[in-house]
Design a protein around this motif. Structure first.
Motif, PDB file in Angstrom:
ATOM      1  N   LEU A  74       0.803  -1.135  -0.058  1.00 52.13           N
ATOM      2  CA  LEU A  74      -0.026   0.094   0.018  1.00 52.13           C
ATOM      3  C   LEU A  74       0.847   1.335  -0.071  1.00 52.13           C
ATOM      4  CD1 LEU A  74      -2.474  -1.148   2.656  1.00 52.13           C
ATOM      5  CD2 LEU A  74      -3.117  -1.156   0.048  1.00 52.13           C
ATOM      6  N   THR A  75       2.137   1.194   0.236  1.00 48.75           N
ATOM      7  CA  THR A  75       3.019   2.263   0.432  1.00 48.75           C
ATOM      8  C   THR A  75       3.836   2.509  -0.659  1.00 48.75           C
ATOM      9  OG1 THR A  75       3.366   1.677   2.912  1.00 48.75           O
ATOM     10  CG2 THR A  75       4.902   3.295   1.830  1.00 48.75           C
ATOM     11  N   LYS A  76       3.990   3.645  -1.141  1.00 49.02           N
ATOM     12  CA  LYS A  76       4.641   4.087  -2.378  1.00 49.02           C
ATOM     13  C   LYS A  76       6.161   3.739  -2.194  1.00 49.02           C
ATOM     14  CE  LYS A  76       2.324   8.634  -3.013  1.00 49.02           C
ATOM     15  NZ  LYS A  76       2.451  10.213  -2.902  1.00 49.02           N
ATOM     16  N   SER A  77       6.803   3.424  -3.389  1.00 48.28           N
ATOM     17  CA  SER A  77       8.051   2.729  -3.577  1.00 48.28           C
ATOM     18  C   SER A  77       9.062   3.503  -2.808  1.00 48.28           C
ATOM     19  CB  SER A  77       8.320   2.090  -4.867  1.00 48.28           C
ATOM     20  OG  SER A  77       8.273   3.433  -5.656  1.00 48.28           O
ATOM     21  N   ASP A  78       8.914   4.750  -2.963  1.00 49.80           N
ATOM     22  CA  ASP A  78       9.901   5.920  -2.471  1.00 49.80           C
ATOM     23  C   ASP A  78      10.045   5.893  -1.069  1.00 49.80           C
ATOM     24  OD1 ASP A  78       7.546   7.037  -2.466  1.00 49.80           O
ATOM     25  OD2 ASP A  78       8.670   8.960  -2.991  1.00 49.80           O
ATOM     26  N   LEU A  79       8.840   5.295  -0.427  1.00 49.38           N
ATOM     27  CA  LEU A  79       8.614   5.294   0.826  1.00 49.38           C
ATOM     28  C   LEU A  79       9.193   4.074   1.870  1.00 49.38           C
ATOM     29  CD1 LEU A  79       5.699   7.738   1.686  1.00 49.38           C
ATOM     30  CD2 LEU A  79       7.968   8.262   1.954  1.00 49.38           C
ATOM     31  N   HIS A  80       9.885   3.000   1.031  1.00 52.50           N
ATOM     32  CA  HIS A  80       9.978   1.885   1.430  1.00 52.50           C
ATOM     33  C   HIS A  80      11.709   1.693   2.366  1.00 52.50           C
ATOM     34  CE1 HIS A  80       7.229  -0.856  -1.430  1.00 52.50           C
ATOM     35  NE2 HIS A  80       6.562   0.063  -0.634  1.00 52.50           N
ATOM     36  N   ASP A  81      12.514   2.318   1.897  1.00 52.13           N
ATOM     37  CA  ASP A  81      13.704   2.386   2.217  1.00 52.13           C
ATOM     38  C   ASP A  81      13.791   3.442   3.417  1.00 52.13           C
ATOM     39  OD1 ASP A  81      14.482   0.326   0.644  1.00 52.13           O
ATOM     40  OD2 ASP A  81      15.160   1.564  -1.018  1.00 52.13           O
ATOM     41  N   LEU A  82      14.342   3.046   4.339  1.00 54.07           N
ATOM     42  CA  LEU A  82      14.774   4.220   5.374  1.00 54.07           C
ATOM     43  C   LEU A  82      15.386   5.482   4.784  1.00 54.07           C
ATOM     44  CD1 LEU A  82      16.063   1.981   8.301  1.00 54.07           C
ATOM     45  CD2 LEU A  82      13.750   3.008   8.019  1.00 54.07           C
ATOM     46  N   PRO A  83      15.013   6.602   5.215  1.00 54.98           N
ATOM     47  CA  PRO A  83      15.784   7.995   4.646  1.00 54.98           C
ATOM     48  C   PRO A  83      17.141   8.053   5.080  1.00 54.98           C
ATOM     49  CG  PRO A  83      14.211   8.439   6.334  1.00 54.98           C
ATOM     50  CD  PRO A  83      13.884   6.992   6.327  1.00 54.98           C
ATOM     51  N   ASP A  84      18.010   8.417   4.146  1.00 57.60           N
ATOM     52  CA  ASP A  84      19.545   8.727   4.623  1.00 57.60           C
ATOM     53  C   ASP A  84      19.564   9.439   5.788  1.00 57.60           C
ATOM     54  OD1 ASP A  84      20.097   7.302   2.184  1.00 57.60           O
ATOM     55  OD2 ASP A  84      20.067   9.248   0.988  1.00 57.60           O
ATOM     56  N   SER A  85      20.392   9.105   6.444  1.00 51.33           N
ATOM     57  CA  SER A  85      20.885   9.992   7.729  1.00 51.33           C
ATOM     58  C   SER A  85      21.370  11.425   7.351  1.00 51.33           C
ATOM     59  CB  SER A  85      22.121   9.203   8.470  1.00 51.33           C
ATOM     60  OG  SER A  85      22.682   9.875   9.503  1.00 51.33           O
ATOM     61  N   GLU A  86      21.141  12.285   8.363  1.00 48.82           N
ATOM     62  CA  GLU A  86      21.494  13.486   7.947  1.00 48.82           C
ATOM     63  C   GLU A  86      22.976  13.881   7.996  1.00 48.82           C
ATOM     64  OE1 GLU A  86      19.653  16.283  10.872  1.00 48.82           O
ATOM     65  OE2 GLU A  86      17.585  15.951  10.364  1.00 48.82           O
TER      66      GLU A  86
END
Length: 316
Positions: free
Chosen positions: A274-286
């Motif tokens: 149900l989730t968009k593919s670009d919201l699957h991986d964890l965001p990069d660390s700052e």
């Protein structure tokens, strides 16, 4: 002397006309009645006169201030607070009835900022809760933690209290209650989700609660909370009710991304499709985006070469 207190002695005197009250054991030590000097016929007349005395003043009419409205305990509790705390339902309901026009008294707060309505919900006394709401007690008042009575009902999982509180509100007032956040930044829906009360979550959403409302402190929605709690049933219910699976926290995390490192694979599988593919991986660390490691710089680049002292370059 009130008629209630005088009655026992009158009955005793009428049954023993030859005896004066002065002969009651120890009576002389407690009270000098002055009856020693009275003749018997005078005493009997006094007893008859006492029987006609009625020291029972009429109570104030409804709408007039009651004498006990201004009385408070050291904790700030009114008589109504105490009646509810001690589960004296009859006295509490009578107090509400007599105080119906006095909305300030009905919504009075103790030192913990609790109104009688807060206490009625906490002690699970639905009849008193209903009586207070019908009499006009303000349900929007918050206690010392910022909780309305509806927050407390959701926290305790009291579906009946939730029903009473939401049924006896005007539409505008109900929406205000559903939007109110406590001092932890949570709406009533957040509180119900946090404690896993599915029936209350469903009822609040049906009444107009924003299912995607974020917590002001971090941006988590009820669905994020459900994932954090690893409550698969709650996740399924929120998705069924229309929760946005692509909503992100202030740090950019979707509910699906919060499943990483968690044990419940059912939740991950349910949200993945149900989730968009670009919201699957964890965001990069700052740190990865904004800084380089020390190894990427030469010794000369790490040296401070622009330090001055009294206008002259500082050498090390």
């Amino acid at each position: 002397m009130s008629a209630d207190l005088a009655a026992p002695r009158e009955d005793w005197a009428m049954a023993h006309p030859g005896h004066g009250l002065k002969k009651e054991p120890g009576f002389e030590e407690r009270l000098d009645s002055g009856l020693d000097s009275m003749k018997e016929d005078e005493y009997e007349q006094m007893v008859l006169d006492l029987q006609d005395i009625r020291l029972q003043p009429a109570p104030p009419a409804l709408g007039e201030p009651q004498p006990w409205h201004g009385q408070r305990t050291e904790d700030g509790d009114t008589f109504l607070h105490l009646a509810i705390i001690h589960a004296a339902e009859d006295q509490a309901l009578k107090a509400v009835q007599l105080s119906a026009p006095d909305l300030a008294f009905l919504s009075a707060q103790n030192h913990l900022k609790q109104t009688p309505l807060h206490l009625a919900v906490i002690t699970e006394q639905p009849q008193i809760t209903q009586a207070l709401l019908k009499a006009g007690c303000d349900p929007e008042i918050r206690d010392f933690q910022g909780n309305t009575a509806l927050h407390l009902a959701c926290e305790r999982g009291s579906l009946r209290a939730v029903g009473l509180l939401t049924q006896h509100c005007k539409r505008q007032q109900l929406q205000a209650l559903l939007q109110t956040v406590n001092y932890s930044g949570r709406t009533c829906l957040h509180v119900a989700a946090l404690h896993g009360f599915l029936a209350i979550v469903e009822q609040l959403v049906s009444l107009g609660a924003d299912i995607n409302a974020p917590e002001p402190c971090n941006g988590r929605t009820a669905l994020h909370l459900a994932v954090d709690l690893q409550n698969a049933d709650l996740v399924s219910e929120l998705v069924r009710l229309g929760a946005d699976v692509n909503s992100v926290t202030y740090q950019g995390y979707s509910p699906y991304q919060l499943t990483w490192g968690r044990d419940n694979l059912k939740i991950r599988c349910q949200l993945q499709g149900l989730t968009k593919s670009d919201l699957h991986d964890l965001p990069d660390s700052e740190d990865d985006d904004s800084a380089q490691s020390d190894s990427d710089f030469s010794d000369d680049e790490l040296m401070y070469d622009d330090c001055t002292l009294h206008g002259r370059p500082l050498t090390v």
